[in-house]
Scaffold this motif. Structure first.
Motif, short mmCIF file in Angstrom:
data_model
loop_
_atom_site.label_atom_id
_atom_site.label_comp_id
_atom_site.label_asym_id
_atom_site.label_seq_id
_atom_site.Cartn_x
_atom_site.Cartn_y
_atom_site.Cartn_z
N GLY A 13 0.79 -1.23 0.00
CA GLY A 13 0.00 0.00 0.00
C GLY A 13 0.82 1.28 0.00
O GLY A 13 0.31 2.33 0.37
N GLY A 14 2.06 1.19 -0.42
CA GLY A 14 2.90 2.39 -0.49
C GLY A 14 2.33 3.42 -1.45
O GLY A 14 2.39 4.62 -1.20
N VAL A 15 1.77 2.92 -2.54
CA VAL A 15 1.21 3.83 -3.55
C VAL A 15 -0.01 4.55 -2.97
O VAL A 15 -0.17 5.77 -3.12
CB VAL A 15 0.83 3.04 -4.83
N THR A 16 -0.84 3.80 -2.27
CA THR A 16 -2.02 4.41 -1.64
C THR A 16 -1.59 5.37 -0.53
O THR A 16 -2.21 6.43 -0.35
CB THR A 16 -2.94 3.32 -1.07
N ALA A 17 -0.53 5.02 0.20
CA ALA A 17 -0.03 5.92 1.24
C ALA A 17 0.31 7.28 0.63
O ALA A 17 -0.04 8.33 1.18
CB ALA A 17 1.19 5.31 1.92
N VAL A 47 8.84 -1.27 -4.09
CA VAL A 47 8.09 -0.25 -4.82
C VAL A 47 8.46 1.11 -4.24
O VAL A 47 8.64 1.24 -3.03
CB VAL A 47 6.56 -0.47 -4.66
N VAL A 48 8.58 2.08 -5.13
CA VAL A 48 8.87 3.44 -4.69
C VAL A 48 7.73 4.34 -5.12
O VAL A 48 7.24 4.24 -6.24
CB VAL A 48 10.19 3.94 -5.32
N SER A 49 7.28 5.20 -4.23
CA SER A 49 6.31 6.21 -4.64
C SER A 49 6.72 7.56 -4.05
O SER A 49 7.54 7.62 -3.14
CB SER A 49 4.89 5.81 -4.26
N ASN A 131 -0.59 1.48 5.20
CA ASN A 131 -0.66 2.79 4.55
C ASN A 131 -1.57 3.78 5.27
O ASN A 131 -1.44 4.97 5.10
CB ASN A 131 -1.05 2.67 3.07
N THR A 132 -2.51 3.28 6.07
CA THR A 132 -3.32 4.24 6.82
C THR A 132 -2.67 4.62 8.15
O THR A 132 -2.62 5.80 8.49
CB THR A 132 -4.77 3.76 6.99
N PRO A 133 -2.14 3.64 8.93
CA PRO A 133 -1.47 4.07 10.17
C PRO A 133 -0.30 5.02 9.93
O PRO A 133 -0.07 5.93 10.73
CB PRO A 133 -1.00 2.76 10.81
N VAL A 134 0.40 4.84 8.81
CA VAL A 134 1.58 5.71 8.61
C VAL A 134 1.18 7.18 8.56
O VAL A 134 1.98 8.07 8.91
CB VAL A 134 2.38 5.29 7.35
N LEU A 135 -0.06 7.46 8.16
CA LEU A 135 -0.49 8.86 8.14
C LEU A 135 -0.52 9.46 9.54
O LEU A 135 -0.25 10.65 9.72
CB LEU A 135 -1.86 9.01 7.46
N GLY A 136 -0.85 8.61 10.53
CA GLY A 136 -0.82 9.07 11.92
C GLY A 136 0.58 9.49 12.30
O GLY A 136 0.79 10.54 12.92
#
Lengths: 175, 293, 368
Positions: A13-17, A47-49, A131-136
């Motif tokens: 989910g790196g892309v979604t992050a 994967v890189v985004s 990808n959602t927790p990383v936003l925190g």
């Protein structure tokens, strides 16, 4: 302009992050772009985004070469990839890990995103969602506001565990 | 026998060859379909025989389209008509090349997607419009300009390919049996969804017989059993009585082959293969009709 | 409404807003997200259209032609090999005067397989009679798609329109997007020669040498008239929705000694190069071509020109460089760059300008 590079593995989910970060920045009133570098798409491959955030419209489409920040969703990619390549002097590193590395000249923000995802049971097809927790975590260190982060997550995913995980990561990220 | 409607939608000013059964068939098809019809025509003899702009021999709407594109064009058209509440018949009228060769992909797609249309393949067993080159539908042994020694491969069995799509209605027909053709088109157009009719279309210049014998050649094809008339409605096969008779007491196929220049000099092997595939088809159809498969 | 979207999602949202009656769909990377999104719209009822999941791109265009001829607005999307597979039907759509609108996500051609951005796919279709516009942001992808319907369906045009966006670098980028309520900006679909079985006609009947050329001329006449229709449409769009577009987007070009000409995302990145060149005392500007057909009239007099072609016509040169040579007096420095997604940065573009040589062709990254 603030530039971020996100390292992950296909399916994590790196892309979604990257998209969520851009969405959150947008809610903060900033201009933002997010895009992946697409190789052959396959699960498990590094994967890189990229994300760019600015007060002005962003005209750059080429890849981020000298990021202001690097986010590593899967520490195991560090064996295969130089995740610090081109990182600006003093540029921050956010890593999903239980064993924070020490990197000379760079502030390191370590957080156990995998553990958080497992604790709130945010697991899809056997994989913890990162990808959602990383936003925190990114809200905690001031990249985006907490409100914007939670809003971006809520408008993208119906499952409330995503927001819960982001809140937990916010609390558990070291500034 | 009921007389066919007197309305004509193919006028006598076509630029078809003398004795053309494609245009004759089309006359019956349109009598059955009536004026609220769009004929979608890919590259084939029918693209030519309508006449040359600004004239046309056709008194229904004709939409000419690229060779491989008839069924797909019809699919777009049918969707557009239905959503506008129009019940206009969408009929593809395509030759064998445009059906079994270059158009088979679009045909298969349109059949699979439940397109509400009727696809008619008029089969003169070669690329007639370009001067008789072999197609996938050319029978073994037939001479064409690209099989000067006779075709060595068997005719592609498009009907079994179409049948594999499990469409609600499919049939074979011939202009030599106009009442049957008319009735089949009528029935096809009364059923929603994809329909397919395969017409055998004897072609005087291509098959090398004289123009006045077209109906006779069409009848011989049926009476020898080489062309079987049937219909398959919702999976239920019904073989026409004339073909049932032909299966029991066939006219020798030599009678059909010998009147056509394209089979002159056909090898014994090719003739045997032609006969063997015919017999195999009969067995298969009879078994299906009897419910054995 | 202000939101964020990828280039693909923006195109799908604009197509939905235009209310097509028939959507033909076939997947191809990196376009697939457009037809997936349209499938979602149809499934959730927000778009009332017949969604035809065709078995090939050739059939996608054929289905659009058939539906358009039957009097319904149509939309489809493709990329790269899909566009090439449609080639025959692209000519047919223009010749049959069916105002189909299509998004083409620009992608390189095989072999070897390459799914990244390049413009050769679209330029290979330059003589089909399609209008072609190239966009550079998610917002522009949305706006240009909306305008495409109005332009294509204008009585003075009645020709198909292709909206081009760079594969991945625009199709998959997330940017902000302001969607609009289109209202009567796009009028009801009306095609004066649509099929009417009460008045049967032959379409595409055999046409002899005595008259065929008139139909060709008629296409060209409409193509010429489209310049005015495009200008009117863009002006009306600006009036209603506030965003201004033209045949070319100029950036600091007014007093420039040297002008960069490029399309799509490279044309935007060139603006960053212009800023850095200006900082170094080079009086640079840029002209990003938006319309490719009809080809814009550029005023390049007295300026040096650096053309970046993300394409190539073997045995002749970059397509845009050729076109500039043919339509202006400029003797451009031609740079072939970005093929198959080759990374080109604003620093690279600035270097192209610094190292320019009139009349010379350079392949970026090739030294032999």
């Amino acid at each position: 302009m603030f530039e971020i590079r996100i390292h992950s593995r296909g399916g994590q989910g790196g892309v979604t992050a990257a998209k969520l970060i851009a969405q959150a920045a947008f809610h903060d009133g900033k201009c933002a772009t997010a895009f992946p570098f697409y190789g052959a798409e396959r699960r498990g491959a590094p994967v890189v985004s990229f994300v760019r955030i600015s007060d002005e419209p962003i005209k750059v489409y080429s890849q981020v070469r000298n990021p202001d920040m690097v986010v590593v969703l899967d520490a195991s990619v560090m064996d295969a990839t130089d995740v610090f390549a081109g990182l600006k002097e003093g540029g921050a590193v956010v890593i999903n890990t239980t064993e924070p590395p020490s990197i000379k000249g760079h502030p390191v923000h370590a957080v156990d995103l995998t553990g958080i995802a497992l604790r709130v049971n945010l697991v899809v097809a056997g994989s913890p969602i990162l990808n959602t927790p990383v936003l925190g975590s990114l809200a905690r260190i001031g990249l985006i506001s907490k409100d914007a982060a939670l809003k971006a997550i809520a408008e993208t995913f119906a499952d409330p565990r995503n927001v819960e995980a982001a809140k937990t990561a916010y609390e558990e990220t070291k500034q | 026998m009921n007389p066919l409607p007197s309305e004509e939608y193919v006028h006598k000013c076509t630029t078809a060859c003398a004795g053309c059964t494609s245009s004759l068939s089309l006359r019956y098809v349109l009598k059955a379909a009536g004026p609220d019809t769009v004929l979608v025509v890919p590259a084939c003899c029918t693209a030519v025989l309508q006449g040359v702009y600004p004239a046309t021999a056709m008194n229904v709407t004709v939409y000419n389209i690229a060779f491989a594109a008839a069924a797909a064009t019809a699919a777009g058209m049918a969707a557009a008509f239905r959503r506008q509440g129009r019940s206009t018949n969408v009929i593809c009228y395509a030759g064998d090349g445009g059906t079994v060769d270059i158009g088979i992909q679009a045909l298969s797609g349109a059949l699979e997607r439940s397109t509400d249309f009727l696809y008619i393949c008029y089969d003169n067993e070669a690329y007639g419009n370009t001067g008789m080159q072999r197609s996938g539908s050319t029978p073994i042994g037939a001479v064409t300009t690209t099989t000067p020694a006779g075709k060595i491969d068997q005719k592609k069995d498009i009907d079994r390919i179409v049948a594999a799509h499990n469409i609600p209605y499919m049939a074979t027909a011939s202009a030599a049996y106009p009442q049957d053709l008319y009735a089949k088109v009528k029935k096809a157009l009364s059923i929603p969804g994809p329909k397919f009719i395969h017409l055998l279309s004897p072609c005087p210049p291509g098959w090398r017989y004289s123009a006045e014998r077209s109906v006779e050649v069409g009848k011989l094809a049926v009476k020898t059993g080489l062309w079987v008339l049937y219909e398959r409605e919702h999976g239920q096969l019904k073989i026409n009585p004339v073909s049932k008779t032909a299966m029991k007491r066939p006219v020798p196929i030599e009678d059909y082959l010998s009147v056509q220049g394209r089979f002159r000099g056909i090898s014994k092997e090719a003739e045997r293969a032609l006969k063997a595939s015919m017999e195999q088809q009969h067995r298969r159809l009879l078994a299906e009709e009897a419910g054995a498969c | 409404m202000l939101t964020t979207a990828t280039g693909n999602k923006a195109v799908a949202a604009a197509a939905k807003e235009a209310r097509p009656g028939v959507v033909a769909a076939y997947p191809i990377t990196p376009q697939t997200e457009i037809v997936e999104q349209l499938a979602n719209y149809v499934a959730d009822g927000s778009l009332d259209a017949d969604y035809i999941p065709v078995e090939s791109e050739h059939s996608a265009m054929a289905a659009c032609i058939g539906a358009s001829a039957a009097g319904v607005r149509t939309f489809t999307a493709t990329s790269s090999h899909g566009l090439l597979y449609m080639h025959e039907m692209l000519h047919w759509a223009a010749g049959a005067r069916t105002p189909v609108v299509m998004a083409n996500v620009n992608r390189a051609l095989g072999p070897g397989w390459n799914t990244w951005a390049e413009h050769t796919d679209a330029f290979s279709q330059r003589d089909t009679g399609w209008l072609q516009v190239f966009v550079s942001t998610v917002q522009e992808a949305y706006d240009a798609t909306l305008m495409a319907f109005r332009i294509a369906e204008d009585e003075r045009v009645i020709l198909p329109v292709m909206v081009n966006l760079d594969g991945f670098s625009l199709s998959h980028i997330t940017q902000s997007l302001e969607t609009v309520e289109v209202g009567d900006f796009i009028p009801q679909f009306h095609l004066s020669h649509a099929i009417d079985t009460e008045h049967p006609r032959g379409y595409g009947t055999m046409t002899g040498p005595d008259i065929y050329y008139r139909f060709r001329w008629d296409i060209e006449r409409s193509m010429r008239a489209s310049r005015e229709v495009i200008a009117e449409t863009e002006a009306e769009f600006a009036r209603r929705f506030g965003r201004v577009y033209g045949p070319v987007e100029e950036y600091r070009s007014e007093d420039a000694d040297v002008v960069i000409v490029a399309l799509g995302t490279l044309g935007k990145e060139a603006e960053v190069a212009v800023d850095s060149l200006r900082d170094d005392g080079v009086k640079a500007g840029s002209m990003r071509l938006r319309w490719f057909r009809p080809f814009p009239r550029l005023d390049l007099s007295g300026r040096e020109v650096v053309v970046i072609d993300r394409d190539y016509s073997f045995g002749f040169g970059g397509v845009i460089a050729q076109s500039i040579r043919a339509t202006t007096r400029a003797e451009p420095c031609s740079v072939i760059a970005g093929l198959g997604g080759q990374e080109v940065t604003y620093d690279d573009i600035a270097r192209f300008v610094r190292e320019r040589e009139a009349g010379k062709e350079t392949w970026f990254g090739v030294s032999d």
